[in-house]
Design a protein around this motif. Structure first.
Motif, short mmCIF file in Angstrom:
data_model
loop_
_atom_site.label_atom_id
_atom_site.label_comp_id
_atom_site.label_asym_id
_atom_site.label_seq_id
_atom_site.Cartn_x
_atom_site.Cartn_y
_atom_site.Cartn_z
N GLU A 193 6.29 -9.73 7.44
CA GLU A 193 7.50 -10.46 7.03
C GLU A 193 7.92 -11.39 8.15
O GLU A 193 8.04 -10.98 9.30
CB GLU A 193 8.62 -9.48 6.71
CG GLU A 193 9.92 -10.13 6.24
CD GLU A 193 10.86 -10.50 7.38
OE1 GLU A 193 11.62 -11.48 7.25
OE2 GLU A 193 10.83 -9.79 8.42
N LEU A 194 8.08 -12.65 7.83
CA LEU A 194 8.56 -13.64 8.80
C LEU A 194 9.59 -14.51 8.10
O LEU A 194 9.26 -15.23 7.15
CB LEU A 194 7.40 -14.48 9.34
CG LEU A 194 7.67 -15.29 10.61
CD1 LEU A 194 6.36 -15.71 11.27
CD2 LEU A 194 8.53 -16.54 10.35
N GLY A 195 10.83 -14.41 8.52
CA GLY A 195 11.89 -15.21 7.91
C GLY A 195 12.03 -15.01 6.42
O GLY A 195 12.43 -15.93 5.70
N GLY A 196 11.70 -13.80 5.94
CA GLY A 196 11.81 -13.52 4.51
C GLY A 196 10.54 -13.80 3.72
O GLY A 196 10.45 -13.45 2.54
N GLU A 197 9.54 -14.43 4.35
CA GLU A 197 8.27 -14.69 3.69
C GLU A 197 7.36 -13.48 3.92
O GLU A 197 7.24 -12.98 5.04
CB GLU A 197 7.59 -15.95 4.24
CG GLU A 197 8.54 -17.12 4.48
CD GLU A 197 9.03 -17.79 3.22
OE1 GLU A 197 9.46 -17.06 2.30
OE2 GLU A 197 8.99 -19.03 3.16
N LEU A 198 6.67 -13.02 2.88
CA LEU A 198 5.92 -11.77 2.95
C LEU A 198 4.45 -11.96 2.59
O LEU A 198 4.10 -12.80 1.76
CB LEU A 198 6.50 -10.75 1.97
CG LEU A 198 7.97 -10.35 2.15
CD1 LEU A 198 8.41 -9.51 0.95
CD2 LEU A 198 8.15 -9.56 3.43
N ARG A 199 3.65 -11.15 3.24
CA ARG A 199 2.23 -11.03 2.87
C ARG A 199 1.88 -9.54 2.89
O ARG A 199 2.19 -8.84 3.86
CB ARG A 199 1.36 -11.81 3.85
CG ARG A 199 -0.14 -11.76 3.61
CD ARG A 199 -0.62 -12.64 2.47
NE ARG A 199 -2.05 -12.44 2.30
CZ ARG A 199 -2.99 -13.25 2.81
NH1 ARG A 199 -2.62 -14.32 3.49
NH2 ARG A 199 -4.26 -12.99 2.62
N ILE A 200 1.26 -9.07 1.82
CA ILE A 200 1.01 -7.64 1.64
C ILE A 200 -0.44 -7.40 1.28
O ILE A 200 -1.05 -8.17 0.53
CB ILE A 200 1.90 -7.07 0.51
CG1 ILE A 200 3.38 -7.28 0.83
CG2 ILE A 200 1.61 -5.59 0.26
CD1 ILE A 200 4.30 -7.07 -0.34
N LYS A 201 -0.99 -6.31 1.82
CA LYS A 201 -2.33 -5.90 1.41
C LYS A 201 -2.44 -4.38 1.52
O LYS A 201 -1.91 -3.77 2.45
CB LYS A 201 -3.41 -6.55 2.28
CG LYS A 201 -4.82 -6.25 1.79
CD LYS A 201 -5.87 -7.02 2.56
CE LYS A 201 -7.26 -6.73 2.00
NZ LYS A 201 -8.31 -7.45 2.74
N GLY A 202 -3.14 -3.79 0.57
CA GLY A 202 -3.41 -2.37 0.61
C GLY A 202 -2.20 -1.52 0.26
O GLY A 202 -1.25 -1.98 -0.38
N GLN A 203 -2.27 -0.28 0.71
CA GLN A 203 -1.22 0.69 0.41
C GLN A 203 -0.90 1.53 1.64
O GLN A 203 -1.67 1.55 2.60
CB GLN A 203 -1.65 1.61 -0.74
CG GLN A 203 -1.86 0.90 -2.06
CD GLN A 203 -2.34 1.83 -3.14
OE1 GLN A 203 -3.16 2.72 -2.89
NE2 GLN A 203 -1.83 1.66 -4.35
N LYS A 204 0.20 2.23 1.57
CA LYS A 204 0.53 3.19 2.61
C LYS A 204 -0.33 4.43 2.42
O LYS A 204 -0.94 4.62 1.35
CB LYS A 204 2.01 3.57 2.51
CG LYS A 204 2.99 2.41 2.64
CD LYS A 204 4.41 2.92 2.45
CE LYS A 204 5.40 1.79 2.45
NZ LYS A 204 6.80 2.26 2.23
N PRO A 205 -0.40 5.31 3.43
CA PRO A 205 -1.14 6.56 3.24
C PRO A 205 -0.62 7.33 2.02
O PRO A 205 0.57 7.30 1.71
CB PRO A 205 -0.85 7.33 4.54
CG PRO A 205 -0.60 6.25 5.55
CD PRO A 205 0.11 5.17 4.80
N GLY A 206 -1.54 8.00 1.32
CA GLY A 206 -1.15 8.71 0.11
C GLY A 206 -1.11 7.81 -1.10
O GLY A 206 -0.51 8.16 -2.13
N ASN A 207 -1.75 6.62 -1.00
CA ASN A 207 -1.79 5.65 -2.10
C ASN A 207 -0.41 5.20 -2.56
O ASN A 207 -0.21 4.84 -3.72
CB ASN A 207 -2.56 6.23 -3.30
CG ASN A 207 -4.03 6.47 -2.97
OD1 ASN A 207 -4.64 5.68 -2.25
ND2 ASN A 207 -4.58 7.56 -3.48
N GLU A 208 0.53 5.23 -1.63
CA GLU A 208 1.88 4.76 -1.97
C GLU A 208 1.94 3.24 -1.83
O GLU A 208 1.63 2.69 -0.77
CB GLU A 208 2.91 5.39 -1.03
CG GLU A 208 4.34 4.97 -1.34
CD GLU A 208 5.34 5.51 -0.35
OE1 GLU A 208 6.52 5.09 -0.42
OE2 GLU A 208 4.97 6.33 0.51
#
Length: 337
Positions: A193-208
């Motif tokens: 997250e930078l200035g409200g802009e987001l980039r996401i990949k994958g999941q947290k442990p436990g497939n969350e």
């Protein structure tokens, strides 16, 4: 003896690799200050593979290319030049992408709007008056992507008065570069997250899955409300554009920081904010301001033909009631509640 040592060394390498493979995945956080705002990175790995020194260095290099607040940046040198400058890979990539988005939005995304941004009081220096019709007409002579040309690494312009503002797409690209940094180190579960802009990949442990809150507004579009929606977007980027944060009052009405490069005036329509999903942040960030200028009907028509993108839109009905809507992507793919 040499062969024995090599065999032992090889076995140790195998044991180390097995240990790393089975190593417990941990949560790592990086945060700092860049581009006049903050950034935060959360990633999951067996070890701290990326450091804050690396992320800070990347973002400082980015600012040296396209920050309007650095007088010696490449973009500042371009804006002061009479004919143009040699640009780096960051600058060149942004110009290429913004040209594509300019065509797709019929000219509503245009980085040559800097003179308009300045004239309406949203630049680095603040004017002492609101521009009149003749001043706007004169400024529009220097607005338009046909007035710049990229040949190789040289970005040229027709005359001194043509200036660029890449802020509408640059922050998203910097988020993509941070993602590239993580992935070069084989990190495949992260949220940037930078200035409200987001980039996401994958999941947290436990497939969350990673969850993202979208800020809403109350009946007054200048009064942000608590998170209006929570989404699970999956791999990709989320960016937001709105007219309820960056604005000022003139003539008894609120003036948006978003400029219409075709008319020379700030954007004024039913749109209050738009949150855009795309596969990468340079695309999401590049389009969100354009969608604000396009308005609800045109934006929804555009997204109906580009189902790889999505949008959550907050807008004002003709009777003044604030409501929201989503495009097909948000209806059918991620969780939205």
């Amino acid at each position: 003896m040499k062969n024995v040592l090599l065999t032992v060394a090889f076995c140790l390498v195998l044991l180390f690799c097995a240990f790393v493979k089975k190593g417990e995945v941990r949560r790592f956080e990086l945060s700092g200050y860049a581009q006049g705002t903050t950034y935060n990175i959360v990633y999951y790995a067996a070890d701290s593979l990326v450091t804050q020194g690396q992320t800070d260095s990347l973002l400082q290099n980015f600012d040296r290319s396209v920050s309007l607040y650095q007088p010696n940046s490449l973009i500042s040198r371009f804006n002061r030049s009479e004919k143009g400058v040699e640009v780096d890979g960051i600058f060149k990539t942004l110009v290429i992408h913004v040209r594509q988005i300019n065509r797709a939005t019929a000219g509503l995304v245009d980085p040559t709007v800097k003179p308009l941004v300045d004239a309406w009081g949203f630049g680095v220096k603040k004017p002492d008056h609101e521009p009149g019709k003749e001043e706007i007409k004169n400024i529009l002579r220097y607005v338009g992507l046909d007035k710049i040309s990229l040949k190789g690494n040289f970005l040229s312009k027709r005359n001194l008065h043509i200036q660029l503002d890449l802020n509408g797409i640059a922050q998203g690209y910097s988020v993509d570069l941070l993602a590239d940094l993580l992935e070069r180190h084989h990190i495949n579960s992260y949220l940037i997250e930078l200035g409200g802009e987001l980039r996401i990949k994958g999941q947290k442990p436990g497939n969350e899955p990673f969850k993202v809150g979208i800020e809403g507004i109350t009946g007054d579009d200048l009064d942000p409300a608590p998170m209006r929606k929570v989404i699970e977007p999956g791999d990709g980027a989320i960016t937001t554009s709105g007219n309820y944060r960056k604005h000022h009052e003139a003539g008894g009405k609120q003036i948006s920081h978003l400029m219409d490069p075709l008319t020379g005036y700030p954007v004024q329509n039913e749109m209050i904010s738009i949150t855009v999903y795309a596969k990468n942040a340079i695309t999401a960030d590049g389009y969100d301001n354009g969608f604000m200028a396009m308005g609800l009907k045109r934006t929804m028509a555009f997204l109906s033909k580009h189902k790889e993108m999505g949008a959550y839109i907050v807008y004002r009905k003709p009777n003044g009631v604030v409501t929201d809507t989503v495009s097909t992507y948000f209806k059918g793919h991620p969780k939205l509640n």
